[in-house]
Motif scaffolding. Structure first.
Motif, PDB file in Angstrom:
ATOM      1  N   ILE A 245      40.839  41.453  40.225  1.00  0.00           N
ATOM      2  CA  ILE A 245      42.141  41.598  40.883  1.00  0.00           C
ATOM      3  C   ILE A 245      43.011  40.407  40.513  1.00  0.00           C
ATOM      4  CG2 ILE A 245      43.299  41.746  43.136  1.00  0.00           C
ATOM      5  CD1 ILE A 245      40.535  42.776  44.222  1.00  0.00           C
ATOM      6  N   GLY A 246      44.293  40.654  40.310  1.00  0.00           N
ATOM      7  CA  GLY A 246      45.228  39.579  40.023  1.00  0.00           C
ATOM      8  C   GLY A 246      46.185  39.357  41.171  1.00  0.00           C
ATOM      9  N   PHE A 247      46.326  38.097  41.575  1.00  0.00           N
ATOM     10  CA  PHE A 247      47.214  37.759  42.693  1.00  0.00           C
ATOM     11  C   PHE A 247      47.633  36.304  42.535  1.00  0.00           C
ATOM     12  CE2 PHE A 247      48.041  36.686  47.247  1.00  0.00           C
ATOM     13  CZ  PHE A 247      49.019  37.651  47.481  1.00  0.00           C
ATOM     14  N   ALA A 248      48.787  35.944  43.067  1.00  0.00           N
ATOM     15  CA  ALA A 248      49.249  34.552  42.977  1.00  0.00           C
ATOM     16  C   ALA A 248      48.179  33.616  43.526  1.00  0.00           C
ATOM     17  CB  ALA A 248      50.557  34.380  43.745  1.00  0.00           C
ATOM     18  N   GLY A 249      47.910  32.524  42.802  1.00  0.00           N
ATOM     19  CA  GLY A 249      46.747  31.686  43.069  1.00  0.00           C
ATOM     20  C   GLY A 249      46.728  30.952  44.386  1.00  0.00           C
ATOM     21  N   PHE A 250      47.840  30.956  45.148  1.00  0.00           N
ATOM     22  CA  PHE A 250      47.773  30.325  46.468  1.00  0.00           C
ATOM     23  C   PHE A 250      47.292  31.326  47.518  1.00  0.00           C
ATOM     24  CE2 PHE A 250      51.650  32.580  46.796  1.00  0.00           C
ATOM     25  CZ  PHE A 250      52.170  32.508  48.076  1.00  0.00           C
TER      26      PHE A 250
ATOM     27  N   GLY B  27      51.359  22.812  41.587  1.00  0.00           N
ATOM     28  CA  GLY B  27      50.827  21.831  40.655  1.00  0.00           C
ATOM     29  C   GLY B  27      49.533  21.204  41.119  1.00  0.00           C
ATOM     30  N   HIS B  28      48.801  21.880  42.001  1.00  0.00           N
ATOM     31  CA  HIS B  28      47.489  21.426  42.457  1.00  0.00           C
ATOM     32  C   HIS B  28      46.456  22.499  42.142  1.00  0.00           C
ATOM     33  CE1 HIS B  28      50.509  19.410  45.049  1.00  0.00           C
ATOM     34  NE2 HIS B  28      49.716  18.361  44.899  1.00  0.00           N
ATOM     35  N   THR B  29      45.196  22.197  42.322  1.00  0.00           N
ATOM     36  CA  THR B  29      44.175  23.216  42.110  1.00  0.00           C
ATOM     37  C   THR B  29      44.228  24.237  43.253  1.00  0.00           C
ATOM     38  OG1 THR B  29      42.385  22.195  43.381  1.00  0.00           O
ATOM     39  CG2 THR B  29      42.715  21.407  41.110  1.00  0.00           C
ATOM     40  N   GLY B  30      43.653  25.390  43.005  1.00  0.00           N
ATOM     41  CA  GLY B  30      43.659  26.446  44.019  1.00  0.00           C
ATOM     42  C   GLY B  30      42.455  26.428  44.932  1.00  0.00           C
TER      43      GLY B  30
ATOM     44  N   ASP C 169      28.952  44.032  56.029  1.00  0.00           N
ATOM     45  CA  ASP C 169      28.159  43.366  54.991  1.00  0.00           C
ATOM     46  C   ASP C 169      29.019  42.847  53.836  1.00  0.00           C
ATOM     47  OD1 ASP C 169      28.893  45.759  53.855  1.00  0.00           O
ATOM     48  OD2 ASP C 169      26.922  46.172  52.969  1.00  0.00           O
ATOM     49  N   THR C 170      30.344  42.837  53.998  1.00  0.00           N
ATOM     50  CA  THR C 170      31.223  42.245  52.981  1.00  0.00           C
ATOM     51  C   THR C 170      31.403  40.761  53.276  1.00  0.00           C
ATOM     52  OG1 THR C 170      32.444  44.273  52.469  1.00  0.00           O
ATOM     53  CG2 THR C 170      33.579  42.189  52.068  1.00  0.00           C
ATOM     54  N   TRP C 171      31.248  39.941  52.236  1.00  0.00           N
ATOM     55  CA  TRP C 171      31.383  38.494  52.407  1.00  0.00           C
ATOM     56  C   TRP C 171      32.340  37.945  51.346  1.00  0.00           C
ATOM     57  CZ3 TRP C 171      30.240  35.644  56.424  1.00  0.00           C
ATOM     58  CH2 TRP C 171      30.289  34.244  56.312  1.00  0.00           C
ATOM     59  N   PHE C 172      33.313  37.157  51.788  1.00  0.00           N
ATOM     60  CA  PHE C 172      34.289  36.547  50.883  1.00  0.00           C
ATOM     61  C   PHE C 172      33.824  35.137  50.530  1.00  0.00           C
ATOM     62  CE2 PHE C 172      36.607  39.837  53.045  1.00  0.00           C
ATOM     63  CZ  PHE C 172      37.540  40.300  52.121  1.00  0.00           C
ATOM     64  N   ILE C 173      33.929  34.803  49.252  1.00  0.00           N
ATOM     65  CA  ILE C 173      33.508  33.484  48.764  1.00  0.00           C
ATOM     66  C   ILE C 173      34.667  32.838  48.009  1.00  0.00           C
ATOM     67  CG2 ILE C 173      31.917  32.192  47.293  1.00  0.00           C
ATOM     68  CD1 ILE C 173      29.880  34.357  47.692  1.00  0.00           C
ATOM     69  N   GLY C 174      35.044  31.640  48.434  1.00  0.00           N
ATOM     70  CA  GLY C 174      36.051  30.883  47.704  1.00  0.00           C
ATOM     71  C   GLY C 174      35.447  30.239  46.465  1.00  0.00           C
ATOM     72  N   ALA C 175      36.250  30.138  45.420  1.00  0.00           N
ATOM     73  CA  ALA C 175      35.747  29.591  44.153  1.00  0.00           C
ATOM     74  C   ALA C 175      36.885  28.909  43.407  1.00  0.00           C
ATOM     75  CB  ALA C 175      35.133  30.696  43.307  1.00  0.00           C
ATOM     76  N   LEU C 176      36.512  28.158  42.387  1.00  0.00           N
ATOM     77  CA  LEU C 176      37.493  27.487  41.533  1.00  0.00           C
ATOM     78  C   LEU C 176      37.128  27.711  40.073  1.00  0.00           C
ATOM     79  CD1 LEU C 176      40.019  25.576  41.566  1.00  0.00           C
ATOM     80  CD2 LEU C 176      38.410  23.703  41.165  1.00  0.00           C
ATOM     81  N   HIS C 177      38.078  28.287  39.327  1.00  0.00           N
ATOM     82  CA  HIS C 177      37.922  28.492  37.893  1.00  0.00           C
ATOM     83  C   HIS C 177      38.538  27.314  37.151  1.00  0.00           C
ATOM     84  CE1 HIS C 177      39.601  30.695  34.109  1.00  0.00           C
ATOM     85  NE2 HIS C 177      38.473  30.078  33.827  1.00  0.00           N
TER      86      HIS C 177
ATOM     87  N   ALA D  66      39.017  33.399  43.581  1.00  0.00           N
ATOM     88  CA  ALA D  66      38.930  32.272  42.645  1.00  0.00           C
ATOM     89  C   ALA D  66      40.302  31.679  42.349  1.00  0.00           C
ATOM     90  CB  ALA D  66      38.256  32.726  41.346  1.00  0.00           C
ATOM     91  N   GLY D  67      40.527  30.483  42.875  1.00  0.00           N
ATOM     92  CA  GLY D  67      41.684  29.719  42.453  1.00  0.00           C
ATOM     93  C   GLY D  67      41.384  29.074  41.108  1.00  0.00           C
ATOM     94  N   HIS D  68      42.291  28.283  40.610  1.00  0.00           N
ATOM     95  CA  HIS D  68      42.003  27.630  39.323  1.00  0.00           C
ATOM     96  C   HIS D  68      42.607  26.230  39.266  1.00  0.00           C
ATOM     97  CE1 HIS D  68      46.026  27.982  37.360  1.00  0.00           C
ATOM     98  NE2 HIS D  68      46.161  29.029  38.160  1.00  0.00           N
TER      99      HIS D  68
END
Length: 851
Positions: A387-392, A569-572, A602-610, A547-549
């Motif tokens: 999925i594509g979405f604005a990184g914030f 201008g910061h990481t996500g 049983d759905t779990w959301f996980i934050g990540a950084l690319h 996944a932010g980046h």
């Protein structure tokens, strides 16, 4: 009063046109318009892409090309040879030329047919810009100096203004601060000029006396100078803009200060005051030059300005018209190729999706670098839904890191942070948090004192002599890419042992009171908004990755330009973790069910950084997942590592990595190499913004050139999501695209030159070398690999799958969107219900059907 010829006019008498002399109110309007032409420049700590032509979006792209060419003698198209080479290589075809000719405005004087156009292009063109309709003192002086920088007062003036601005705006780099920097800029400059002997030592007689005799009010000073110089009324605005254009870097920073204040409802006159400094400086040079050649040249220039046309007539510049047609043809060639990709995908029933629950759903920023990784992940995890979405991730937060007293805005610069989120140590006592805060502040103070000792005028020599050899191991490690020359910004001031011990426990404080965090209703509102904006309201997978980046580079002043623009201008990282924490909240899920969004238990959301430099993906808070998900998360980490390796190999070729056996190590080494000028290519190559379900582009290799925003208009009943996409992500993507465009077509004017000789000034920006104006835009190494352009200068091509009536409603409602589309700062296309490109926006809410 009629215009007099030079022979009839005393050299010191002002020359005016037929119009009545300007009033104070009218002059203020001209000043405001001239200042509005300058685009803001964000400081290095939060450097984000900005459209350098932002102030001209109220007029067509072609008209701005003509205006900048005539008024500022600056080109914003590629040299004729670029298009000639594209023709020779077949990247522009006769079909593209024919279409460009057919779509050219009727008012243009265009060649009669493709062959006539090609014949003109093959001839050597005169790339010199025509004489400006209103000259500045700078231009006249440079002409008299015949290009000799040492004899040019203009170069000296820019250097002096830049040096003073560096001291006035400094944010901690200088050891000694400017005494008068707390006052208004113009007032502070006048105070410091009283003690500045440089201009008079360079031959500008009575500089201090002449400045002191001028009004203290900046508008009054500008008015007096305009009258004394005899600038015709019709040329005043152009004259003021050209004056700012000489110092466009510092003017852009002053414009940023006004932009930032405006977000909070405040006013800032710094740019107006800087304009006064520039105009008064030029006037001081004018008073010093009493020689007849200069005064004759100036009188003639003002006489020509009084008779100059009020508009930019493209018909008067046949060469520019041809170049505009060639730029259109160059862009049409790209559009045609992408349309063919859509057509082939639609013919293969590209919108069909497999039934059943997805093995993984992974949301990434719309950033073009994510397009490469998303393709790699879809290979590593067959059937995965990316999925594509604005990184914030829809959370406009101010994030305060542990041990920090002030936070930073992690949201697009178009927005003001709505929430304050503080980082904390999970389960820490108040004593532990106090210890961490005190330790970080103490270490930072010690580091600042140590730096002052190293660079001071006296102790620096003793330091090098006595401590130089102690750094041998550090120098070796940095040069061998084993260590970082400086600590990571997020870990600055934290002891390594403390970091290792606390890192797993650092997390955002989502729940808070009035000052920080979100209350119960806000959490539910934000969760609903982000899910609907992603068109993710049903069919949830067991694991949903957010996944932010960010990037990892060293010795790179523009490092934040490689981080997430949607996060200011910061990481996500912070935004992804906040979003995951809220979406995992059982109370939030209960409330969402009442609003029609049912997230399975049983759905779990996980934050990540690319990490876009190394293509590693780091998971956060995965230890908080239910035990039932541990095995799935372990498998996910394996698959992410596989996707990372695939993505690295694709990027390695562009980075010039030759060692095919050790690609992973080589790419990681680039991120630690202090001598590396191209650790990654950032958003170079961006050319398209696609708003549609992933099924429309799945399987198409877009080569890291497309922003991909997921959107299903069938789930957008009131088209509020479409409105949000077209007014925020589309505008930001256009900013990015035009920054890369400007840095490519004219890096001297809109870029920042050679990064090898950059010097950081005031921690705010860079100079190219040790003097000159503050540089804006991107370094040459960000768009060119030394032998060819990596970024190809094209305006953004936007493809949206939505009803045309809905898009027209957004365009009609929002002036900013209408100006971008109607004035051809981007190209807008509509996709039909099969994913084919069906219509092209023609302006004024009309569309042209494509066959």
């Amino acid at each position: 009063m009629s215009v007099q010829t030079v022979s009839e006019t005393h050299l010191d008498a002002p020359i005016v046109d037929d119009e009545a002399l300007d009033t104070d109110g009218a002059l203020r309007e001209k000043i405001e318009r001239a200042c509005s032409r300058i685009a803001p420049l964000w400081p290095l700590k939060s450097f984000v892409a900005v459209n350098p032509f932002m102030g001209f979006c109220d007029e067509p792209f072609a008209l701005t090309c003509a205006r900048l060419r005539r008024v500022a003698r600056t080109d914003m198209l590629m040299p004729r040879g670029f298009y000639r080479q594209a023709l020779a290589e077949g990247r522009i075809t006769d079909r593209d030329l024919a279409e460009a000719l057919s779509t050219a405005p009727s008012a243009w004087k265009v060649p009669e047919g493709v062959e006539a156009l090609k014949e003109i292009v093959e001839k050597k063109s005169d790339d010199a810009a025509p004489r400006a309709p209103v000259a500045t003192l700078a231009e006249i002086l440079d002409e008299l100096a015949a290009g000799d920088r040492q004899a040019s007062r203009t170069a000296f003036m820019v250097d002096e203004i830049s040096k003073w601005c560096a001291a006035y705006f400094d944010e901690g780099q200088a050891n000694w601060q400017l005494p008068s920097r707390n006052g208004n800029l113009y007032k502070a400059w006048r105070a410091s000029v009283r003690y500045d002997l440089n201009p008079e030592m360079m031959g500008i007689r009575d500089f201090r006396k002449n400045i002191a005799s001028l009004p203290e009010d900046p508008v009054e000073a500008i008015a007096l100078v305009i009258a004394e110089l005899g600038v015709p009324n019709r040329a005043v605005e152009d004259y003021l803009f050209r004056a700012l254009f000489d110092i466009r870097g510092w003017a852009a920073y002053a414009r940023y200060l006004a932009w930032d204040k405006a977000l909070y409802g405040e006013e800032d006159n710094t740019l107006l005051e800087l304009l006064a400094v520039r105009v008064v400086w030029g006037y001081a040079i004018y008073l010093e030059r009493t020689d007849k050649p200069f005064r004759d040249a100036w009188a003639m220039a003002m006489a020509e300005a009084a008779e100059s046309p009020r508009d930019e007539r493209l018909g008067d510049d046949a060469g520019l018209t041809v170049d505009l047609i060639m730029q259109d043809a160059y862009e049409i060639a790209f559009q045609r190729a992408l349309r063919m990709d859509f057509e082939a995908k639609a013919a293969a029933h590209g919108s069909a999706t497999e039934a059943g629950r997805k093995p993984l759903q992974a949301a990434f920023c719309i950033d073009v670098r994510s397009e490469v990784y998303r393709r790699a992940l879809e290979i590593a995890v067959p059937g995965a839904d990316t999925i594509g979405f604005a990184g914030f991730f829809g959370f406009p937060i101010e994030y305060v890191q542990i041990g920090q007293s002030k936070g930073a805005a992690h949201c697009p610069v178009l927005l003001k942070p709505a929430f304050v989120v503080c980082e904390e140590v999970s389960g820490a006592t108040e004593e532990e948090e106090t210890e961490i805060l005190g330790l970080r502040l103490m270490r930072r103070r010690a580091a600042k004192a140590w730096k002052a000792f190293k660079v001071s005028a006296v102790s620096s020599f003793t330091y090098v002599e006595t401590a130089g050899l102690l750094f041998a191991a550090k120098i070796f490690g940095d040069s061998a890419r084993l260590t970082r020359p400086v600590p990571h910004p997020n870990l600055d001031g934290l002891d390594k042992a403390v970091v290792e011990r606390l890192r797993p426990r650092l997390e955002p404080r989502v729940v808070g009171g009035r000052q920080t965090g979100f209350d119960a209703e806000q959490r539910v509102d934000m969760a609903e908004a982000v899910l609907r904006a992603m068109s993710l309201t049903d069919n949830f997978a067991r694991i949903v990755l957010l996944a932010g980046h960010g990037s990892t580079t060293v010795n790179n002043p523009h490092a934040t330009s490689l981080d997430c623009g949607a996060c200011g201008g910061h990481t996500g990282e912070a935004n992804a973790r906040v979003a995951a924490a809220i979406l995992n909240d059982p109370d939030v899920r209960d409330a969402l069910r009442e609003r029609g969004i049912s997230i399975p238990d049983d759905t779990w959301f996980i934050g990540a950084l690319h990490n876009t430099t190394t293509d590693d993906v780091t998971l956060f808070d995965d230890d908080k997942a239910p035990e039932s998900h541990h095995e799935g998360i372990a498998v996910l980490k394996t698959r992410l590592a596989m996707a990372s390796s695939i993505a690295r190999r694709e990027r390695a070729a562009m980075l010039g990595v030759q060692d095919a056996q050790n690609v992973d190590a080589a790419v990681l080494g680039l991120s630690r190499d202090w001598s590396q000028v191209r650790p990654e290519w950032g958003l170079a190559g961006n050319a398209a913004f696609i708003v549609a379900p992933r099924g429309r582009t799945h399987g198409i290799d877009l080569g890291g050139r497309a922003f991909l925003h997921s959107y299903d208009w069938h789930k957008d009943d009131d088209f509020k999501t479409l409105e949000l996409i077209m007014t925020a992500p589309m505008v930001v993507a256009s900013w990015i695209n035009l920054q890369y465009y400007g840095s490519t077509v004219n890096n001297e004017a809109f870029g920042s030159g050679n990064k090898v000789i950059h010097n950081v000034v005031g921690t705010l920006g860079v100079l190219e070398g040790n003097a000159g104006d503050l540089k804006t835009g991107l370094p040459w190494q960000s768009v060119h690999d030394g032998s060819r352009f990596v970024h190809e200068p094209r305006r953004l091509n936007v493809f949206i799958e939505a009803p045309i009536e809905a898009m027209n409603a957004v365009i009609a409602k929002h002036d900013g969107v209408r100006l971008l589309t109607d004035n051809r700062w981007l190209h807008l296309f509509a996709l039909d219900d099969k994913g084919r490109v069906s219509h092209r926006y023609a302006g004024e809410l009309t569309w042209e059907r494509l066959e």
